[in-house]
Scaffold this active site. Structure first.
Site, PDB file in Angstrom:
ATOM      1  N   SER A 107       0.343  -1.142  -0.169  1.00  0.00           N
ATOM      2  CA  SER A 107       0.260   0.640   0.099  1.00  0.00           C
ATOM      3  C   SER A 107       0.858   1.443   0.280  1.00  0.00           C
ATOM      4  CB  SER A 107      -0.459  -0.211   1.784  1.00  0.00           C
ATOM      5  OG  SER A 107      -1.071   1.487   1.724  1.00  0.00           O
ATOM      6  N   TYR A 130      -2.490   5.393  -4.089  1.00  0.00           N
ATOM      7  CA  TYR A 130      -3.592   6.474  -3.686  1.00  0.00           C
ATOM      8  C   TYR A 130      -2.981   7.836  -5.321  1.00  0.00           C
ATOM      9  CZ  TYR A 130      -5.529   3.976  -0.229  1.00  0.00           C
ATOM     10  OH  TYR A 130      -6.296   2.897   0.588  1.00  0.00           O
ATOM     11  N   THR A 156      -6.499   2.238  -6.650  1.00  0.00           N
ATOM     12  CA  THR A 156      -7.352   2.614  -5.953  1.00  0.00           C
ATOM     13  C   THR A 156      -8.133   3.342  -6.496  1.00  0.00           C
ATOM     14  OG1 THR A 156      -6.311   1.283  -4.090  1.00  0.00           O
ATOM     15  CG2 THR A 156      -8.178   2.706  -3.855  1.00  0.00           C
ATOM     16  N   LYS A 252      -8.948  -0.787  -9.226  1.00  0.00           N
ATOM     17  CA  LYS A 252      -9.172  -1.044  -7.699  1.00  0.00           C
ATOM     18  C   LYS A 252     -10.732  -0.543  -7.808  1.00  0.00           C
ATOM     19  CE  LYS A 252      -8.364  -2.851  -2.924  1.00  0.00           C
ATOM     20  NZ  LYS A 252      -8.272  -1.370  -2.588  1.00  0.00           N
ATOM     21  N   HIS A 276     -13.369  -1.446  -0.557  1.00  0.00           N
ATOM     22  CA  HIS A 276     -12.973  -1.472   0.608  1.00  0.00           C
ATOM     23  C   HIS A 276     -12.626  -2.125   1.276  1.00  0.00           C
ATOM     24  CE1 HIS A 276      -9.235   2.407   0.316  1.00  0.00           C
ATOM     25  NE2 HIS A 276      -9.482   1.856   1.492  1.00  0.00           N
TER      26      HIS A 276
HETATM   27  C1  GLV Z   1      -7.383   3.088   3.727  1.00  0.00           C
HETATM   28  O1  GLV Z   1      -7.009   2.291   2.664  1.00  0.00           O
HETATM   29  C2  GLV Z   1      -8.137   2.453   4.621  1.00  0.00           C
HETATM   30  O2  GLV Z   1      -9.136   1.956   4.255  1.00  0.00           O
HETATM   31  O3  GLV Z   1      -8.100   3.251   5.615  1.00  0.00           O
END
Ligand code: GLV
Length: 387
Positions: A107, A130, A156, A252, A276
Site C-alpha cells: 500500500s 493512491y 485505488t 481497484k 474497500h
Molecule cells: C485505507 O486504505 C483504509 O481503508 O484505511
C-alpha cells in the site's frame, strides 16, 4: 506454535497481541458497517453442490493472475499501516507471500517503504497507488515503484475522500501511536508488539514521510487523506497514470458495470470488484453480489478480480466459481501477521489453501482452472434485480 485450524483462530490471537487502535483500524467498516458485514455474510448465502465418485488425485490450485503464475488465485491486498500491526509487517507479509507463491501488494500508506520491501524480497511485488493532488509526488512514487521492479500497479479509485470509521476517531489513530495515558496503558500489555517496534526504524509512513511537503500531521491517516488525496480524480487522470506507469495496470474499487466498461476501455489488465472492505461507502452491495453484472459487462475484455469478506478457502472457491479470475485477502492475512508475524501470514495462506483445495475436491474438481458456476447453488435474485 498454537494449533491454528482456521482464520478465526488467528484473529483471536491477533486481538490479544495487538494494540487496540490497530486492531480496531483493521476490524472496522465505515459508519453502520452494513457493507463490511455483508461482504462476509453474503458468501454464506451461496451453497456448494457436493459430488462423489470422481478421481481426486493430483489436484492443483495453480493458475495465473494478470499473466503471472500463482500457487493459488489469492493475492495479499494492499492494507495501510500493516507495519503497525507487527514490526516491519509489510516485509514479513511480502516474504510470506513470496515463499508461498502468491502476489503481495504494498500500500502507498504502508509503514515500510517501497525500497525497504524491495530490499528484503527477491521477487517483484505489486504496488498500490493512491491518486494524490501533488503530481510531482505521484510521479516520483510511480518512478520509485518502477525502480523497485514492481510487476503491477494497483490504482485505488474509491478513496478520494475517506469514509468515517468511528473507532479510528475515538482511538485517535496515528502511526506511531501518541503517548496518551490510554495508549500507554494499552501498549504496556502488548510487550511482544512493543519489543518488535523497538527493534525497527520503520515506524512512520515510509512512502510519505520525507517525500512530501506540507502535511500538518504526518502520523495521521485522516489528515493525510484530507490534505493530499485528489478529490478531482477522473478518468483522464487515470489514463495519465496508465501512461506514466507503462506496465501491468489493475484498477481497484469498481462496483458498477458502467465503471467496469470504462476501466476495460482504457486498457486495464484487471479490475478489482471492491468496496474497500466495507470501509468507504456504507450501504454499497457486498462485492460477491456486485460481481455478476460486472462479469457480464467486461468479463471477456479484462480480468475481473474480487476482494472483500474473504475469510476462508470456501469463500475463495465461491468467488472463483462465480467467475472471478483472482481474489484478495486483506484482514485474513493481517490477523495472521498480528498473531505471529511472518509465520502467521504463512499459516493464513496455508489454511486458505487447504480449505480451497479440499472444498474443490468435494465439488468434484482437481484443477482450479476447471471450476465454474456449476459447482454452486446461488439463490435466485442473488445479484439483484434493481430499479
Ligand atoms: C485505507 O486504505 C483504509 O481503508 O484505511
Amino acid at each position: 506454535m498454537p494449533v491454528i485450524t482456521d482464520i478465526e483462530d488467528l484473529k483471536r490471537i491477533y486481538r490479544r497481541r495487538t494494540p487496540k487502535m490497530f486492531y480496531d483500524y483493521c476490524e472496522s467498516g465505515s459508519w453502520t458497517e452494513q457493507t463490511f458485514r455483508e461482504n462476509s455474510s453474503d458468501f454464506d448465502r451461496i451453497y456448494f453442490r457436493q459430488r462423489v465418485a470422481v478421481d481426486l488425485t493430483n489436484r492443483s490450485t495453480r493458475t495465473q493472475m494478470i499473466g503471472q503464475d500463482v500457487a493459488m488465485p489469492v493475492a495479499l491486498a494492499p492494507v495501510g499501516l500493516t507495519g503497525m500491526q507487527s514490526a516491519d509487517g509489510e516485509i514479513k507479509a511480502a516474504r510470506a507471500a513470496e515463499k508461498f507463491g502468491v502476489p503481495f501488494t504494498l500500500s502507498t500508506m504502508s509503514i515500510c517503504s517501497i525500497e525497504a520491501v524491495a530490499e528484503a524480497t527477491t521477487k517483484p511485488f505489486w504496488f498500490q497507488v493512491y491518486v494524490m493532488k501533488d503530481d510531482d509526488y505521484l510521479a516520483r512514487l510511480i518512478q520509485r515503484a518502477k525502480d523497485a521492479k514492481c510487476s503491477a500497479l494497483v490504482v485505488t479509485l474509491d478513496l478520494q475522500v475517506l469514509g468515517q470509521r468511528h473507532m479510528d476517531i475515538k482511538n485517535g489513530l496515528s502511526a506511531p501511536p501518541k503517548p496518551t495515558l490510554s495508549n500507554i496503558a494499552n501498549l504496556s500489555t502488548k510487550w511482544r508488539w512493543g519489543l518488535g517496534m523497538l527493534g525497527t526504524k520503520n515506524r512512520q509512513f515510509g512512502n510519505v514521510v520525507g517525500h512530501v511537503k506540507g502535511i500538518s500531521d504526518p502520523s495521521s491517516l485522516m489528515s493525510w487523506t484530507a490534505e493530499q488525496f485528489d478529490p478531482a480524480l477522473d478518468w483522464a487522470k487515470i489514463e495519465k497514470i496508465r501512461d506514466m506507469w507503462g506496465g501491468k495496470l489493475i484498477l481497484k474499487g469498481i462496483m458498477e458495470a458502467e465503471d467496469a466498461r470504462r476501466a476495460a476501455q482504457i486498457g486495464a489488465d484487471a479490475i478489482i470488484v471492491s468496496n474497500h472492505g466495507g470501509r468507504q461507502l456504507d450501504g454499497a452491495l457486498s462485492t460477491i453480489r456486485a460481481l455478476e453484472p460486472i462479469l457480464e459487462a467486461v468479463g471477456d475484455q479484462t480480468e475481473v478480480h474480487l476482494d472483500g469478506g474473504i475469510r476462508s478457502g470456501q469463500d475463495v472457491l465461491k468467488a472463483l466459481a462465480m467467475g472471478a479470475k483472482g481474489t484478495y485477502i486483506g484482514r485474513a492475512f493481517v490477523y495472521g501477521l498480528g498473531a505471529m508475524g511472518e509465520a502467521g501470514v504463512t499459516r493464513a495462506l496455508e489454511v486458505i489453501h487447504k480449505e480451497l483445495d479440499v472444498s474443490m475436491a468435494f465439488c468434484g474438481h482437481r484443477d482450479i482452472n476447471d471450476v465454474n458456476r456449476e459447482i454452486l447453488r446461488v439463490p435466485r435474485g442473488f445479484s439483484g434485480d434493481w430499479d
